[in-house]
Enzyme design. Structure first.
Site, PDB file in Angstrom:
ATOM      1  N   GLU A 192     -41.547 -45.402  34.892  1.00  0.00           N
ATOM      2  CA  GLU A 192     -40.599 -46.328  34.279  1.00  0.00           C
ATOM      3  C   GLU A 192     -41.312 -47.535  33.675  1.00  0.00           C
ATOM      4  O   GLU A 192     -40.880 -48.062  32.649  1.00  0.00           O
ATOM      5  CB  GLU A 192     -39.579 -46.784  35.325  1.00  0.00           C
ATOM      6  CG  GLU A 192     -38.689 -45.676  35.875  1.00  0.00           C
ATOM      7  CD  GLU A 192     -39.395 -44.826  36.911  1.00  0.00           C
ATOM      8  OE1 GLU A 192     -38.919 -43.713  37.184  1.00  0.00           O
ATOM      9  OE2 GLU A 192     -40.442 -45.259  37.447  1.00  0.00           O
ATOM     10  N   PRO A 207     -54.085 -38.670  41.952  1.00  0.00           N
ATOM     11  CA  PRO A 207     -52.901 -38.998  42.775  1.00  0.00           C
ATOM     12  C   PRO A 207     -51.951 -39.915  42.021  1.00  0.00           C
ATOM     13  O   PRO A 207     -52.382 -40.798  41.260  1.00  0.00           O
ATOM     14  CB  PRO A 207     -53.497 -39.694  43.999  1.00  0.00           C
ATOM     15  CG  PRO A 207     -54.855 -40.148  43.571  1.00  0.00           C
ATOM     16  CD  PRO A 207     -55.320 -39.218  42.501  1.00  0.00           C
ATOM     17  N   ARG A 208     -50.676 -39.700  42.212  1.00  0.00           N
ATOM     18  CA  ARG A 208     -49.663 -40.524  41.537  1.00  0.00           C
ATOM     19  C   ARG A 208     -49.871 -42.000  41.858  1.00  0.00           C
ATOM     20  O   ARG A 208     -49.701 -42.861  41.002  1.00  0.00           O
ATOM     21  CB  ARG A 208     -48.265 -40.076  41.972  1.00  0.00           C
ATOM     22  CG  ARG A 208     -47.111 -40.845  41.345  1.00  0.00           C
ATOM     23  CD  ARG A 208     -46.990 -40.559  39.879  1.00  0.00           C
ATOM     24  NE  ARG A 208     -45.763 -41.099  39.304  1.00  0.00           N
ATOM     25  CZ  ARG A 208     -45.448 -40.997  38.021  1.00  0.00           C
ATOM     26  NH1 ARG A 208     -46.250 -40.369  37.182  1.00  0.00           N
ATOM     27  NH2 ARG A 208     -44.331 -41.514  37.564  1.00  0.00           N
ATOM     28  N   LEU A 223     -56.446 -46.362  37.422  1.00  0.00           N
ATOM     29  CA  LEU A 223     -55.238 -46.543  36.620  1.00  0.00           C
ATOM     30  C   LEU A 223     -55.549 -46.440  35.132  1.00  0.00           C
ATOM     31  O   LEU A 223     -56.656 -46.753  34.694  1.00  0.00           O
ATOM     32  CB  LEU A 223     -54.620 -47.911  36.893  1.00  0.00           C
ATOM     33  CG  LEU A 223     -53.804 -48.060  38.177  1.00  0.00           C
ATOM     34  CD1 LEU A 223     -53.511 -49.526  38.421  1.00  0.00           C
ATOM     35  CD2 LEU A 223     -52.516 -47.263  38.100  1.00  0.00           C
ATOM     36  N   GLY A 224     -54.554 -46.015  34.368  1.00  0.00           N
ATOM     37  CA  GLY A 224     -54.627 -46.089  32.917  1.00  0.00           C
ATOM     38  C   GLY A 224     -55.524 -45.062  32.252  1.00  0.00           C
ATOM     39  O   GLY A 224     -55.868 -45.218  31.079  1.00  0.00           O
ATOM     40  N   GLU A 225     -55.888 -43.984  32.979  1.00  0.00           N
ATOM     41  CA  GLU A 225     -56.795 -42.998  32.407  1.00  0.00           C
ATOM     42  C   GLU A 225     -56.187 -41.602  32.296  1.00  0.00           C
ATOM     43  O   GLU A 225     -56.898 -40.638  32.005  1.00  0.00           O
ATOM     44  CB  GLU A 225     -58.084 -42.926  33.223  1.00  0.00           C
ATOM     45  CG  GLU A 225     -58.914 -44.205  33.188  1.00  0.00           C
ATOM     46  CD  GLU A 225     -60.288 -44.012  33.788  1.00  0.00           C
ATOM     47  OE1 GLU A 225     -61.273 -44.029  33.021  1.00  0.00           O
ATOM     48  OE2 GLU A 225     -60.370 -43.827  35.019  1.00  0.00           O
ATOM     49  N   ASN A 258     -43.181 -35.822  33.834  1.00  0.00           N
ATOM     50  CA  ASN A 258     -43.117 -35.549  32.401  1.00  0.00           C
ATOM     51  C   ASN A 258     -44.319 -34.726  31.933  1.00  0.00           C
ATOM     52  O   ASN A 258     -45.461 -35.137  32.125  1.00  0.00           O
ATOM     53  CB  ASN A 258     -43.076 -36.904  31.672  1.00  0.00           C
ATOM     54  CG  ASN A 258     -42.839 -36.774  30.196  1.00  0.00           C
ATOM     55  OD1 ASN A 258     -42.775 -35.683  29.640  1.00  0.00           O
ATOM     56  ND2 ASN A 258     -42.714 -37.900  29.523  1.00  0.00           N
ATOM     57  N   GLU A 270     -47.121 -35.553  27.723  1.00  0.00           N
ATOM     58  CA  GLU A 270     -48.453 -36.065  27.420  1.00  0.00           C
ATOM     59  C   GLU A 270     -49.511 -34.983  27.567  1.00  0.00           C
ATOM     60  O   GLU A 270     -50.485 -34.947  26.808  1.00  0.00           O
ATOM     61  CB  GLU A 270     -48.781 -37.260  28.317  1.00  0.00           C
ATOM     62  CG  GLU A 270     -47.964 -38.503  28.020  1.00  0.00           C
ATOM     63  CD  GLU A 270     -48.160 -39.007  26.597  1.00  0.00           C
ATOM     64  OE1 GLU A 270     -49.238 -38.782  26.017  1.00  0.00           O
ATOM     65  OE2 GLU A 270     -47.228 -39.626  26.069  1.00  0.00           O
TER      66      GLU A 270
END
Length: 425
Positions: free
Chosen positions: A64, A269-270, A309-311, A336, A339
């Site tokens: 989100e 991992p999420r 993060l962000g990769e 989702n 991507e």
């Protein structure tokens, strides 16, 4: 709150404030809250309110927040004098927002939904527009904003059948809470029909906004470096895994290693803060690993633990196969796949994809994903794509063309109308 259910909720949330403080402290000790920012959780801001229009977007977690960032970026480009406040409840999402580095963007942790803390939050921020996402329905927060005349929107509203049935048991509360929104854009037909029944008003099926909220592309340098580290090894990415899924996918990888000794699994991992737990799973499985957060590279490792993060766009770009997690254990609803498909990765999921049922229905109509339930089936699916990946990836790209678009412009138009009402220019 005239509905009995909402009145009961308000009374309970007031009475349980001491318990909430205790739980916040416990969560901070467990590394699930930022101890330096706990005051934000009780309505005490950590940032001054900027002058001018303030658009507040409330998100839950990473997915989100990514969507909120896309919308915030567009709104800030359209309104040069405005600021956007994003509230989100997890450390991972807070880091994601901070790493994006958008000008005129503020992040705060939301207040616990107790009346006094909600009022303190709203007293400080006085938003000109409040935007909630998906199923983030916090009664005190929503109704207090409504009582102040703040225009309210619920974008990308998504509810599974269990949630819709639960609200149907409290029809007065559902009508009072959902009726507070000035605009609701449903992400899928099931939600549109369910919310229409609950509110007694037609709710439009706007479409799934997440389909148009892309991840930042990896830099050419990062992509080149990653390709050099992997070389010609067969590779797959296990994306956005949750507790209980790592062990299953680790077993699948061990099976693949019997026929492909040099195979590499990129395990994402999420929630990266779970890295310690994931390391225990990998050790128990007897798999060697390199940990991205420690700067380790996977030359001889069987697993590259991507606890950063962000990769995610980088991992998809490096992998011809994506095992999209959150779908192997009932109750999460899947994640989702768009991507992965955009990056050219074939999609493998578990059976539980209720949160993205509309998207996966299109995938299934194009035979563009493989569903697996067991470790053996996951391994077989990965092997199938490694052997004949081009056909599966081509089907996924055809699926992208078949998915509906135009959700972002529709959403921005609705939000701008409400912003004009809340902050006339």
């Amino acid at each position: 709150m005239s509905a009995p259910g909402l009145s009961l909720y308000r009374a309970a949330s007031t009475a349980l404030k001491p318990v909430a403080r205790w739980l916040l402290n416990r969560r901070a000790q467990a590394g699930k809250e930022d101890p330096d920012r706990l005051t934000e959780r009780v309505g005490q801001p950590g940032h001054p309110r900027p002058a001018g229009a303030l658009i507040w977007i409330h998100a839950a977690s990473v997915g989100e927040s990514q969507m909120a960032l896309t919308v915030a970026d567009a709104l800030l480009a359209q309104h040069e004098d405005a600021h956007v406040l994003i509230t989100s409840g997890t450390l991972t999402s807070a880091s994601l927002i901070a790493h994006r580095g958008l000008d005129r963007l503020i992040h705060q942790f939301p207040p616990v939904d107790a009346p006094a803390w909600v009022e303190a939050f709203l007293d400080h921020w006085t938003p000109d527009l409040a935007v909630f996402t998906e199923s983030e329905l916090w009664p005190n927060l929503i109704l207090a904003a409504k009582a102040r005349g703040v225009p309210l929107a619920l974008m990308n509203a998504r509810m599974n059948q269990k949630s819709l049935d639960g609200w149907a048991r409290w029809p007065q509360s559902a009508q009072a809470l959902l009726g507070a929104f000035d605009w609701i854009g449903a992400a899928d037909q099931r939600t549109a029909e369910g919310l229409s029944r609950l509110t007694g008003q037609p709710i439009a099926h706007a479409g799934n906004l997440k389909l148009e909220c892309g991840l930042p592309a990896p830099t050419p340098e990062a992509l080149t470096e990653g390709q050099a580290l992997i070389c010609e090894r067969p590779v797959f990415v296990a994306a956005s895994t949750h507790t209980g899924e790592e062990a299953l996918i680790a077993s699948a990888h061990k099976a693949l290693l019997t026929s492909h000794p040099d195979a590499l699994m990129i395990l994402v991992p999420r929630h990266p803060e779970r890295a310690h737990d994931v390391v225990e799973v990998l050790n128990a499985a007897g798999l060697s690993f390199a940990q991205r957060s420690q700067g380790e590279t996977p030359q001889s490792a069987q697993v590259w633990l991507a606890d950063t993060l962000g990769e995610m766009a980088l991992w998809y770009a490096l992998s011809p196969v994506a095992v999209i997690a959150g779908s192997f254990i009932d109750g999460i609803g899947g994640h989702n796949p768009i991507e992965a498909s955009r990056a050219g990765s074939a999609v493998i999921t578990g059976p539980y994809v209720d949160s993205f049922a509309d998207v996966y229905a299109v995938y299934d109509a194009h035979n563009a994903r493989i569903t697996a339930r067991t470790a053996t089936e996951i391994a077989q699916a990965v092997q199938t794509v490694w052997s004949d990946g081009d056909e599966t990836i081509d089907k996924a790209r055809a699926t992208l063309d078949a998915l509906p678009g135009g959700v972002l412009p529709l959403t921005l138009s609705a939000l701008n109308r409400l912003l004009d009402r809340g902050h006339p220019r």
